[in-house]
Design an enzyme around this catalytic site. Structure first.
Site, PDB file in Angstrom:
ATOM      1  N   CYS A 202       0.880  -1.184   0.091  1.00 59.69           N
ATOM      2  CA  CYS A 202      -0.070   0.006  -0.033  1.00 59.69           C
ATOM      3  C   CYS A 202       0.745   1.266  -0.009  1.00 59.69           C
ATOM      4  O   CYS A 202       1.416   1.625  -0.923  1.00 59.69           O
ATOM      5  CB  CYS A 202      -1.012  -0.151   1.102  1.00 59.69           C
ATOM      6  SG  CYS A 202      -2.495   1.135   0.735  1.00 59.69           S
TER       7      CYS A 202
ATOM      8  N   HIS B 180      -3.932  -5.553   0.310  1.00 64.06           N
ATOM      9  CA  HIS B 180      -3.543  -5.797   1.714  1.00 64.06           C
ATOM     10  C   HIS B 180      -3.517  -7.273   1.454  1.00 64.06           C
ATOM     11  O   HIS B 180      -4.700  -7.907   1.833  1.00 64.06           O
ATOM     12  CB  HIS B 180      -4.464  -5.003   2.679  1.00 64.06           C
ATOM     13  CG  HIS B 180      -4.160  -3.774   3.004  1.00 64.06           C
ATOM     14  ND1 HIS B 180      -3.191  -3.276   3.841  1.00 64.06           N
ATOM     15  CD2 HIS B 180      -4.537  -2.691   2.240  1.00 64.06           C
ATOM     16  CE1 HIS B 180      -3.132  -2.201   3.890  1.00 64.06           C
ATOM     17  NE2 HIS B 180      -3.973  -1.628   3.241  1.00 64.06           N
TER      18      HIS B 180
ATOM     19  N   GLU C 172      -2.600  -9.204   3.716  1.00 64.85           N
ATOM     20  CA  GLU C 172      -2.684  -9.786   5.151  1.00 64.85           C
ATOM     21  C   GLU C 172      -4.282  -9.913   5.579  1.00 64.85           C
ATOM     22  O   GLU C 172      -4.578 -10.611   6.386  1.00 64.85           O
ATOM     23  CB  GLU C 172      -1.958  -8.931   6.127  1.00 64.85           C
ATOM     24  CG  GLU C 172      -3.032  -7.608   6.629  1.00 64.85           C
ATOM     25  CD  GLU C 172      -2.728  -6.652   5.409  1.00 64.85           C
ATOM     26  OE1 GLU C 172      -3.555  -5.603   5.607  1.00 64.85           O
ATOM     27  OE2 GLU C 172      -1.913  -6.801   4.448  1.00 64.85           O
TER      28      GLU C 172
END
Length: 384
Positions: free
Chosen positions: A273, A357, A359
């Site tokens: 990001c 993202h 994660e």
């Protein structure tokens, strides 16, 4: 001014945009007045992760899903020590939290953390306005309900361009991260500490699920403030450096551009990001502000090497300018909604980044392979 109440005793609230638009509702969080850039997120779930994502610093976040709060909140799912966003806007705030993991209701959580929030807003009309006009400055208030006054305050408020918001959310000092993911076996965690790869995370406003992923894979994880110098980073003897997400405009962060450019020839680098944007800037590229940004958990991205499509979680308002890319950077991923750059690889050093993202907190798990890719780079650094 003091808060005014409706006939049922609920405090009234208003959201005003710099273009003169006014949206009325009732307070569902703390009382007060805040300013920020008004944006929207299309996720159906994950509101607690959104609230505690430091990347929203300086923004008033609108949820497009009509009811928010029905499964409550808990301490296990937070992405940072406290919410960093300016304000919160929903169509309806659920009065019931029904989930076996719930530890409380959303409205109480908002009040506890002093987040000014409004419910009862026609969020479809608000999001349509943002999509047509672009993200705008706004003011959310329970204390001033005068339309003209609110619009004037919105016009006078600060925007995101040119501001360094990272300094408002990054940690003050170095720390170690020692928490994994509950559903993951900690691969290599039983190995001697000296044999575990060492990941140094430069924290520009990092979501906590990122170091959870690194730790769950058996790495030693050290977190450093985003302003840490190259010399201080290398003194920790990293096997790889991670560039975190974070809020706002990446261009004013010249300290980060310099540090990253100095690190590239020396250690593997992985950016997510804001970290993706900073890697590009460190290599000589430029960034630009998107009209209304990408925020949600259903953004399609194509891996140009495999042609596979990933559904990704995204939260950013800036992107890398393709026309400015230096020859050392290669595009690896594209956002299929607007064809913007979603991933880069450095051709001459072990560095790569993505504008989303992996994660996945909350969101799909399609992109977990990126952590495995970095893990392989770390293993190579340890053997070397």
């Amino acid at each position: 001014m003091h808060a005014q109440n409706d006939l049922n005793g609920a405090p009234l609230a208003k959201l005003a945009l710099e273009d003169g638009s006014i949206y009325s509702g009732k307070a569902t969080g703390a009382l007060g007045e805040v300013t920020g850039e008004v944006v929207f997120n299309t996720a159906m779930t994950g509101y607690q992760e959104i609230l505690t994502d430091p990347s929203y610093c300086g923004q008033i976040v609108t949820m497009t899903y009509p009811e928010i709060g029905n499964y409550g909140v808990n301490e296990a799912d937070v992405e940072h020590r406290k919410p960093a966003l300016s304000g919160f806007v929903v169509r309806e705030s659920s009065r019931i939290d029904s989930n076996f993991r719930s530890e409380g209701g959303l409205s109480d959580y908002l009040r506890k953390h002093n987040v000014v929030a409004i419910a009862g807003v026609d969020t479809r009309a608000l999001v349509r306005r943002i999509r047509e006009t672009g993200a705008m400055r706004g003011v959310l208030s329970t204390t001033d309900l005068d339309d003209a006054s609110l619009v004037a305050k919105a016009k006078a408020s600060l925007g995101l361009v040119g501001r360094d918001l990272v300094r408002e959310v990054m940690p003050a000092q170095q720390s170690k991260w020692e928490h994994g993911l509950d559903e993951w076996t900690q691969v290599g965690a039983s190995a001697a500490a000296g044999n575990q790869p060492h990941v140094v995370c430069l924290d520009f406003g990092m979501k906590w699920n990122i170091p959870r992923h690194f730790h769950a894979r058996g790495n030693r994880v050290t977190i450093l403030p985003g302003t840490t110098s190259t010399e201080e980073i290398l003194a920790t003897q990293p096997d790889g450096v991670f560039l975190s997400n974070g809020p706002g405009d990446p261009e004013p962060l010249e300290y980060a551009h310099k540090t990253i450019s100095e690190l590239l020839p020396q250690v593997p680098v992985f950016g997510i990001c804001l970290g993706h944007q900073l890697l590009a800037l460190a290599c000589g590229a430029k960034t630009f502000k998107l009209k209304f940004g990408h925020r949600g958990v259903n953004q399609p991205v194509q891996d140009l090497e495999t042609s596979k499509v990933e559904i990704t979680t995204q939260n950013h308002g800036f992107a890398v300018d393709e026309d400015s890319l230096p020859s050392c950077l290669e595009i690896t991923h594209r956002n299929l909604n607007d064809n913007t750059i979603a991933g880069l690889r450095h051709k001459e050093s072990g560095a790569f980044s993505v504008q989303y993202h992996p994660e996945a907190a909350s969101g799909p798990h399609d992109s977990h392979y990126l952590f495995e890719k970095f893990q392989a780079m770390l293993a190579g650094a340890v053997k070397g």
